[in-house]
Each structure stands twice: as structure tokens, then as C-alpha cells.
Motif scaffolding. Structure first.
Motif, mmCIF file in Angstrom:
data_model
loop_
_atom_site.group_PDB
_atom_site.id
_atom_site.type_symbol
_atom_site.label_atom_id
_atom_site.label_comp_id
_atom_site.label_asym_id
_atom_site.label_seq_id
_atom_site.Cartn_x
_atom_site.Cartn_y
_atom_site.Cartn_z
ATOM 1 N N LEU A 162 0.837 -1.192 0.000
ATOM 2 C CA LEU A 162 0.000 0.000 0.000
ATOM 3 C C LEU A 162 0.875 1.247 0.000
ATOM 4 O O LEU A 162 1.703 1.445 0.897
ATOM 5 C CB LEU A 162 -0.913 0.001 1.221
ATOM 6 C CG LEU A 162 -2.052 1.024 1.217
ATOM 7 C CD1 LEU A 162 -3.009 0.743 0.054
ATOM 8 C CD2 LEU A 162 -2.800 0.988 2.546
ATOM 9 N N ARG A 163 0.683 2.066 -1.031
ATOM 10 C CA ARG A 163 1.383 3.341 -1.103
ATOM 11 C C ARG A 163 0.584 4.410 -0.386
ATOM 12 O O ARG A 163 -0.607 4.236 -0.092
ATOM 13 C CB ARG A 163 1.602 3.729 -2.564
ATOM 14 C CG ARG A 163 2.548 2.798 -3.285
ATOM 15 C CD ARG A 163 2.664 3.126 -4.754
ATOM 16 N NE ARG A 163 3.133 4.501 -4.982
ATOM 17 C CZ ARG A 163 3.387 4.999 -6.182
ATOM 18 N NH1 ARG A 163 3.221 4.243 -7.260
ATOM 19 N NH2 ARG A 163 3.807 6.246 -6.309
ATOM 20 N N SER A 214 4.898 -1.491 3.139
ATOM 21 C CA SER A 214 5.140 -0.145 2.621
ATOM 22 C C SER A 214 6.590 -0.027 2.183
ATOM 23 O O SER A 214 7.438 -0.844 2.543
ATOM 24 C CB SER A 214 4.837 0.908 3.700
ATOM 25 O OG SER A 214 5.768 0.795 4.778
ATOM 26 N N ALA A 215 6.863 0.992 1.381
ATOM 27 C CA ALA A 215 8.228 1.230 0.904
ATOM 28 C C ALA A 215 8.521 2.718 0.958
ATOM 29 O O ALA A 215 7.612 3.552 0.869
ATOM 30 C CB ALA A 215 8.397 0.713 -0.527
ATOM 31 N N LEU A 244 5.012 -3.973 7.502
ATOM 32 C CA LEU A 244 6.378 -4.304 7.115
ATOM 33 C C LEU A 244 6.914 -3.216 6.195
ATOM 34 O O LEU A 244 6.197 -2.722 5.322
ATOM 35 C CB LEU A 244 6.423 -5.658 6.409
ATOM 36 C CG LEU A 244 5.659 -6.797 7.093
ATOM 37 C CD1 LEU A 244 5.778 -8.079 6.286
ATOM 38 C CD2 LEU A 244 6.159 -7.005 8.519
ATOM 39 N N SER A 245 8.162 -2.861 6.376
ATOM 40 C CA SER A 245 8.732 -1.749 5.624
ATOM 41 C C SER A 245 9.921 -2.197 4.776
ATOM 42 O O SER A 245 10.793 -2.927 5.247
ATOM 43 C CB SER A 245 9.191 -0.651 6.596
ATOM 44 O OG SER A 245 9.801 0.405 5.897
ATOM 45 N N ILE A 246 9.926 -1.751 3.521
ATOM 46 C CA ILE A 246 11.052 -2.004 2.630
ATOM 47 C C ILE A 246 11.846 -0.715 2.497
ATOM 48 O O ILE A 246 11.307 0.311 2.062
ATOM 49 C CB ILE A 246 10.570 -2.470 1.241
ATOM 50 C CG1 ILE A 246 9.818 -3.792 1.375
ATOM 51 C CG2 ILE A 246 11.742 -2.627 0.283
ATOM 52 C CD1 ILE A 246 9.150 -4.242 0.111
ATOM 53 N N ALA A 267 12.810 -11.320 6.906
ATOM 54 C CA ALA A 267 13.403 -11.091 8.225
ATOM 55 C C ALA A 267 12.382 -10.485 9.185
ATOM 56 O O ALA A 267 12.317 -10.869 10.369
ATOM 57 C CB ALA A 267 14.613 -10.182 8.095
ATOM 58 N N GLN A 268 11.581 -9.553 8.698
ATOM 59 C CA GLN A 268 10.579 -8.927 9.561
ATOM 60 C C GLN A 268 9.465 -9.905 9.922
ATOM 61 O O GLN A 268 8.995 -9.930 11.064
ATOM 62 C CB GLN A 268 10.001 -7.698 8.858
ATOM 63 C CG GLN A 268 10.989 -6.543 8.725
ATOM 64 C CD GLN A 268 10.443 -5.404 7.893
ATOM 65 O OE1 GLN A 268 9.573 -4.651 8.338
ATOM 66 N NE2 GLN A 268 10.935 -5.276 6.659
#
Length: 280
Positions: A162-163, A214-215, A244-246, A267-268
Motif C-alpha cells: 500500500l502506497r 510499505s516502501a 512491514l517496511s522495505i 526477516a521482519q
């Protein structure tokens, strides 16, 4: 004696001749830069695009600063006179390609793959175009080994990318490819959605995923573009589920660097101790 000296001299010069035979190249956009910086020998890379030197959008900004920057104009490229220019489909036009060709410069359009096999093929193909077949094969082999390790552990949860503007990705996207690499089910794809689209907030509230992804995309940081993410109902929903974040700007280009994104997600997920098929 003379023959021995000549033989020794030819042996010493052979590596230099091989290095000189590599085609010189200029890279003109961020995604092409990532492949050029990953595959090219330093001596053959004459210039990279200015964006690749910006740490806000580039995962290789520090290395990119070792090379002159360009703004992807035909005039700059002709002045540098490389053998090859790496370009995107959007940058390439018939007239510009023809213009560069008249100056002896070959245009190589960097593919935009969406699956791991396509990523491997495009990496190998670009490496071959610039005379770096061995580097391409080594990079592909490394990614394949890392991918195999990721797939040894199941992580059967639904995930929604999701952006901040509500944009998301369904089937037939590199997001779906990354999710599959770590065993995640793409929530949007499971609803029959394909490609890049917006996920309406009403639909999200009715059918939320197990986890959000998200990124750190600079393009989404503007206040107007991020209104979706500030909606109170969305914030309440995301507070009840892992997000979770990229990071590291390895998400915008569909290339071998997606293995980093997959490893970050894995990993997360593993750190959260999520049970396969259960709720987070």
C-alpha cells in the motif's frame, strides 16, 4: 630468446587487450544505472544519470558518485561518445536512437521484467550486451541461491502493498513476485486484481490483509499525495496489523535488487514469529 620475450610480452598484454575490448557505456536513467553499476567494469562506465547519485531515490548513491553525472540529453551522450547508451523504453525514441546511431553509439533498452526468470534473463542479456557475461552469470547465481534459501520457510499470510496515495499492486507485478518469494499471498491478487491500481479505502476496510507492506518511495512523500494514508479509518486499521517496511530504495526498479526487498520482508516476518496460515 627473442621468441621467449615476445611470448612473455604477449601474455602480459593479453589482459590489457581484453579490458580495452570492453565497450564503453553511458547510463541515462535510475534503473539502467543500477544494472550498469552492478555489472559494468569501472573503466567502461563513462557516466550515470544524476538521479543515481541522490540517496533519497538511489540504493547505490555512494558508488554512483564515483562517476560523472548526466541529465540524459543527446548532446551529453554524443560528447562522451560511448559505444553503448543504456536507456529506458520511455527515454528511447526513434529519432534519438537514429541520431545516436549516426554517431556510432548503440542504444540498449533495459528490459522491465516482472518475474524472477525474466529478471535473470534480462540481467544476463544486459551483461552480454556490455561484454560482462561472467559478471552477469555470477550475479544471477548469487540471487538464485538467496532466493532458494528464502523459499525454505513457509510464511503463509496475506499481504497488501500500500502506497501513501492508496496505490497497490496485484498479479503480474514485481510486487507479486517478491511476495511469492517469501511465501506471502498477495491480497490484491487474491481478489482477482492484476497490475497496478488503487485499492479503495472502503474495500480495504471490508477486506483487510493480514499484514501491510510499505516502501520508502520519495514520490509518495508529498502532502497532497499522501492524503489516503492520513485517513483516520486507515490508521486505525493499520494499528491492528503489522506493517512491514522495505527500505534502501531497492523497490522502484524491477531488477535483481528485489532480492534485498524479499530478504527484508522475510526477516521482519520471522522476527514477528508469525505462524504460517494464522493471524498475526
Amino acid at each position: 630468446m627473442r621468441r621467449a620475450c615476445a611470448l612473455l610480452l604477449s601474455m602480459l598484454c593479453a589482459p590489457l587487450a581484453g579490458a580495452a575490448a570492453l565497450p564503453t557505456l553511458v547510463s541515462t536513467n535510475l534503473c539502467a544505472d543500477m544494472l550498469a553499476l552492478s555489472l559494468a567494469a569501472p573503466a567502461q562506465l563513462l557516466s550515470v544519470s544524476r538521479k543515481s547519485q541522490d540517496p533519497r531515490v538511489s540504493s547505490m548513491a555512494e558508488r554512483a558518485r564515483e562517476f560523472p553525472a548526466n541529465d540524459a540529453t543527446a548532446e551529453e551522450i554524443i560528447a562522451l561518445h560511448p559505444d553503448i547508451v543504456l536507456a529506458s523504453r520511455r527515454w528511447q525514441t526513434h529519432n534519438q536512437t537514429a541520431l545516436l546511431s549516426r554517431h556510432g553509439i548503440r542504444t540498449v533498452v533495459v528490459p522491465y521484467p516482472t518475474t524472477w526468470p525474466q529478471i535473470f534473463d534480462s540481467t544476463t542479456w544486459v551483461a552480454g550486451q556490455i561484454g560482462r557475461e561472467a559478471a552477469g552469470s555470477a550475479l544471477v547465481a548469487d540471487v538464485q541461491a538467496r532466493l532458494a534459501r528464502l523459499q525454505q520457510r513457509p510464511r503463509s499470510l496475506s499481504a497488501l502493498y500500500l502506497r501513501a496515495n492508496g496505490g497497490s499492486a496485484g498479479a503480474n507485478t514485481y510486487v507479486d513476485t517478491v511476495f511469492q518469494a517469501v511465501g506471502l499471498r498477495n491480497h490484491l491478487a487474491s481478489l482477482g486484481r492484476s497490475g497496478w491500481s488503487r485499492y479503495a479505502l472502503e474495500d480495504l476496510v471490508d477486506s483487510p490483509p493480514d499484514v501491510f507492506v510499505s516502501a520508502d518511495m520519495l514520490i509518495d512523500n508529498g502532502y497532497a499525495k499522501s492524503a489516503y494514508s492520513r485517513h483516520q479509518r486507515l490508521q486505525q486499521l493499520m494499528a491492528t496489523r503489522p506493517v512491514l517496511s522495505i527500505s534502501g530504495n531497492r523497490w522502484g526498479c524491477s531488477d535483481w535488487q528485489l532480492i534485498h526487498a524479499a530478504e527484508q520482508l522475510a526477516a521482519q516476518l520471522d522476527a514477528l514469529s508469525l505462524i504460517s496460515g494464522g493471524r498475526p
